[in-house]
Design a protein around this motif. Sequence first.
Motif, PDB file in Angstrom:
ATOM      1  N   ALA A  12       0.823  -1.211   0.000  1.00  0.00           N
ATOM      2  CA  ALA A  12       0.000   0.000   0.000  1.00  0.00           C
ATOM      3  C   ALA A  12       0.860   1.265   0.000  1.00  0.00           C
ATOM      4  CB  ALA A  12      -0.940  -0.005   1.205  1.00  0.00           C
ATOM      5  N   GLU A  13       1.928   1.272   0.798  1.00  0.00           N
ATOM      6  CA  GLU A  13       2.767   2.471   0.852  1.00  0.00           C
ATOM      7  C   GLU A  13       3.503   2.692  -0.471  1.00  0.00           C
ATOM      8  OE1 GLU A  13       6.167   4.727   3.498  1.00  0.00           O
ATOM      9  OE2 GLU A  13       5.924   2.564   3.754  1.00  0.00           O
ATOM     10  N   ALA A  15       2.697   1.588  -3.451  1.00  0.00           N
ATOM     11  CA  ALA A  15       1.734   1.963  -4.494  1.00  0.00           C
ATOM     12  C   ALA A  15       1.298   3.418  -4.330  1.00  0.00           C
ATOM     13  CB  ALA A  15       0.530   1.030  -4.454  1.00  0.00           C
ATOM     14  N   GLY A  16       1.061   3.842  -3.087  1.00  0.00           N
ATOM     15  CA  GLY A  16       0.663   5.223  -2.847  1.00  0.00           C
ATOM     16  C   GLY A  16       1.754   6.210  -3.227  1.00  0.00           C
ATOM     17  N   PRO A  35      -6.107   7.747  -5.832  1.00  0.00           N
ATOM     18  CA  PRO A  35      -5.859   6.388  -5.343  1.00  0.00           C
ATOM     19  C   PRO A  35      -4.587   6.303  -4.505  1.00  0.00           C
ATOM     20  CG  PRO A  35      -5.534   6.497  -7.718  1.00  0.00           C
ATOM     21  CD  PRO A  35      -6.112   7.811  -7.285  1.00  0.00           C
ATOM     22  N   GLY A  36      -3.646   7.187  -4.778  1.00  0.00           N
ATOM     23  CA  GLY A  36      -2.429   7.220  -3.969  1.00  0.00           C
ATOM     24  C   GLY A  36      -2.734   7.572  -2.522  1.00  0.00           C
ATOM     25  N   VAL A  38      -5.612   7.142  -0.955  1.00  0.00           N
ATOM     26  CA  VAL A  38      -6.330   6.006  -0.365  1.00  0.00           C
ATOM     27  C   VAL A  38      -5.335   4.913   0.019  1.00  0.00           C
ATOM     28  CG1 VAL A  38      -7.987   4.159  -0.840  1.00  0.00           C
ATOM     29  CG2 VAL A  38      -8.498   6.508  -1.547  1.00  0.00           C
ATOM     30  N   SER A  39      -4.418   4.635  -0.867  1.00  0.00           N
ATOM     31  CA  SER A  39      -3.415   3.612  -0.612  1.00  0.00           C
ATOM     32  C   SER A  39      -2.563   3.952   0.609  1.00  0.00           C
ATOM     33  CB  SER A  39      -2.543   3.439  -1.855  1.00  0.00           C
ATOM     34  OG  SER A  39      -1.698   2.339  -1.724  1.00  0.00           O
ATOM     35  N   LEU A  40      -2.184   5.218   0.750  1.00  0.00           N
ATOM     36  CA  LEU A  40      -1.387   5.624   1.910  1.00  0.00           C
ATOM     37  C   LEU A  40      -2.189   5.534   3.204  1.00  0.00           C
ATOM     38  CD1 LEU A  40       0.605   8.556   0.307  1.00  0.00           C
ATOM     39  CD2 LEU A  40       1.504   6.325   1.030  1.00  0.00           C
ATOM     40  N   VAL A  42      -4.547   3.257   3.725  1.00  0.00           N
ATOM     41  CA  VAL A  42      -4.572   1.813   3.994  1.00  0.00           C
ATOM     42  C   VAL A  42      -3.255   1.381   4.636  1.00  0.00           C
ATOM     43  CG1 VAL A  42      -4.603  -0.465   2.883  1.00  0.00           C
ATOM     44  CG2 VAL A  42      -6.272   1.278   2.220  1.00  0.00           C
ATOM     45  N   PHE A  43      -2.146   1.895   4.121  1.00  0.00           N
ATOM     46  CA  PHE A  43      -0.835   1.614   4.694  1.00  0.00           C
ATOM     47  C   PHE A  43      -0.808   1.948   6.182  1.00  0.00           C
ATOM     48  CE2 PHE A  43       2.653   4.595   5.828  1.00  0.00           C
ATOM     49  CZ  PHE A  43       3.571   3.667   6.292  1.00  0.00           C
ATOM     50  N   TRP A  73       9.522  -4.273  -5.873  1.00  0.00           N
ATOM     51  CA  TRP A  73       8.752  -3.371  -6.746  1.00  0.00           C
ATOM     52  C   TRP A  73       9.618  -2.910  -7.915  1.00  0.00           C
ATOM     53  CZ3 TRP A  73       3.697  -1.466  -6.567  1.00  0.00           C
ATOM     54  CH2 TRP A  73       3.424  -0.390  -7.421  1.00  0.00           C
TER      55      TRP A  73
END
Length: 106
Positions: A12-13, A15-16, A35-36, A38-40, A42-43, A73
């Motif tokens: 998540a981090e 990807a964000g 979305p970044g 949101v992803s952060l 979630v992280f 990654w």
Amino acid sequence: MTALAYAGAALAEIAGCFAFWSWLRLGHSVWWVLPGLVSLAVFAALLTLVDTPAAGRAFAAYGGVYVAASVLWLWLAEGHRPDRWDLAGSVVCLAGTALILLGRRG
């Protein structure tokens, strides 16, 4: 549970952060930021699932997982094969993670 929380947090981090990288460095649309963000979020939420009484210890141990996941990654998402220094650094960081999580406490 800790390993899954760390693995999910790393994905998540990264990807964000990559969403912001894509916008600011690769010239993609500003819409990549949503979305970044949101992803952060979630992280951050996933790190709260780590069973430790001290947030700093959870964050410190996570650092090694983040480094290793970032090298993964680099290879899988960006197509750049890690070199021996990337791999050695990842091993050292994961060893640090293990020391922090598994070390005897007095």
